[in-house]
Design an enzyme around this catalytic site. Structure first.
Site, short mmCIF file in Angstrom:
data_model
loop_
_atom_site.label_atom_id
_atom_site.label_comp_id
_atom_site.label_asym_id
_atom_site.label_seq_id
_atom_site.Cartn_x
_atom_site.Cartn_y
_atom_site.Cartn_z
N GLY A 109 0.82 -1.21 0.00
CA GLY A 109 0.00 0.00 0.00
C GLY A 109 0.85 1.25 0.00
N SER B 99 5.40 -7.49 1.79
CA SER B 99 6.31 -7.21 0.67
C SER B 99 7.70 -7.76 0.95
CB SER B 99 6.39 -5.70 0.44
OG SER B 99 5.14 -5.18 0.07
N THR C 295 4.93 1.50 6.52
CA THR C 295 3.57 1.04 6.78
C THR C 295 2.90 2.02 7.72
OG1 THR C 295 2.19 -0.61 7.92
CG2 THR C 295 4.51 -0.55 8.53
N ASP D 98 0.51 1.41 9.49
CA ASP D 98 0.08 0.65 10.67
C ASP D 98 1.16 0.60 11.74
OD1 ASP D 98 -2.30 0.06 9.32
OD2 ASP D 98 -1.42 -1.73 8.41
N VAL E 8 -7.71 8.51 3.01
CA VAL E 8 -7.26 9.87 3.27
C VAL E 8 -5.96 9.85 4.08
CG1 VAL E 8 -7.83 12.01 4.49
CG2 VAL E 8 -9.56 10.85 3.12
N GLN E 9 -5.81 8.83 4.93
CA GLN E 9 -4.61 8.73 5.77
C GLN E 9 -3.36 8.37 4.98
OE1 GLN E 9 -6.14 6.38 9.56
NE2 GLN E 9 -7.43 6.09 7.77
#
EC number: 2.7.1.11
Length: 364
Positions: free
Chosen positions: A18, A123, A144, A146, A289-290
């Site tokens: 991502g 990945s 990431t 997260d 949006v983040q």
């Protein structure tokens, strides 16, 4: 750092998984540092997908293509993908095929001496396996939102994602107060609650729900009643997308092609709060949006430090490593350790203690 072991190296760089803010700052730093060594940098398009194409899809990166404007951009100028495991690649007829040899062939076709991969645990697992099979040097840069990669205190993209979530809370607070509402903000966080926890503290939330801490609606409702008892007419609730329902299931949406992704727990929590408290409740889902914002100064700094160190690792002949942030500095660790050590929210960590000290409820 020692001098390069080989003059005129050609290194490849790709972004995988991502997108997030700060990726372009990594690319810029790699090009600057590699140019200082007299090396050439090839940017591979669309992650490993670029190595699958024939001809291989890439662009030559030099100082003219990585100016300060590019560093400020969100996303990645190279493009990325988070679909299509090359060892089990989905084919049009519904079957899967091992196409790893094609990717390795693409790497060799470019005449690369090493590869820098910017990605997360998924990945890295794939890139590590490709590098081992193909026998080529690889270095990883963690990204990431997260922030769940092991062996690094922070990953590229996390700080910006938190900043976006905090800004959302700052904007929701006035409208919540104006209408006597409970505002529920759903934020990303694949299986970890780092974004929700950090944003909730910085954004003045009353309730933070994260997957690491079981909750009950009764506890959440009690907290909202406590807020009312102080004379305040609104409340802010932050919930991580990976929080489960009371029945213990994750809330997911089916995307085109059948892929399932987290999304919708905010609506679930909002309805439960409305039923339990009678409060007018509204739900906001931040979603992507983040990911797409202009990177924060901290993300640019971390990304730049990571990019420089990644090139220095290649110069020193240190491969199969991931750069990491630890104790206010850049280190490097084996990629396998980073993949194996998942980093969730520590229940006795400083931020959980801080939230509890601020009388923020976790619903437990």
């Amino acid at each position: 750092m020692t001098a390069p072991t080989k003059a005129g190296k050609r290194i490849g760089i790709l972004t995988s998984g991502g997108d997030c803010a700060g990726l372009n700052a990594v690319i810029r730093a790699v090009v600057h540092r590699a140019t200082g060594y007299g090396w050439q940098v090839l940017g591979i398009k669309e992650g490993t997908q670029g190595l699958l194409q024939r001809p291989v899809q890439y662009q030559t990166l030099d100082l003219g293509s990585v100016d300060g404007h590019m560093m400020r951009q969100g996303g990645t100028i190279l493009g990325t993908t988070n679909r299509g495991d090359p060892f089990a690649y989905p084919m049009p007829d519904g079957t899967v095929k091992d196409r790893s040899d094609e990717i390795i062939g693409g790497y060799r076709e470019l005449g690369l001496d090493a590869l820098i991969g910017i990605g997360g645990d998924g990945s890295f697992a794939i890139l590590h396996k490709l590098a081992q099979k193909g026998g080529f040097p690889m270095v990883g840069v963690p990204k990431t939102i997260d922030n769940d990669l092991g062996k690094t205190e922070v990953s590229v993209g996390y700080d910006t994602a938190v900043a976006v979530a905090v800004e959302a809370l700052d904007r929701l607070q006035p409208t919540a107060a104006s209408h006597h509402r409970v505002m529920v903000l759903e934020v990303m966080g694949r299986d970890a609650g780092h974004i929700a926890l950090a944003a909730g503290i910085a954004g003045g939330a009353d309730v933070i729900l994260i997957p690491e801490i079981p909750y009950s609606i009764e506890s959440v409702a009690a907290k909202i009643q406590d807020v009312r008892n102080t004379g305040r007419n609104f409340a802010l609730v932050v919930v991580s997308e990976a929080v489960k329902t009371l029945e213990g299931t994750g809330v997911k949406k089916v995307l085109q092609g059948g892929e399932k992704r987290y999304g919708g727990i905010g609506d679930y929590i909002g309805e439960k709060i409305a039923d339990a408290t009678g409060a007018e409740t509204r739900v906001t889902v931040l979603g992507h949006v983040q990911r797409g914002s202009m990177p924060s100064p901290r993300d640019r700094l971390i990304a730049s430090a990571f990019g420089v160190h990644a090139v220095d690792l290649i110069a020193d002949g240190k491969y199969d490593r991931m750069v990491a942030w630890s104790n206010r500095g850049v280190i490097d660790v084996p990629i396998t350790e980073a993949i194996e050590h998942y980093s969730c929210v520590e229940l006795d960590g400083a931020l959980v203690k801080t939230a509890r000290g601020l009388n923020i409820s976790f619903g437990d």
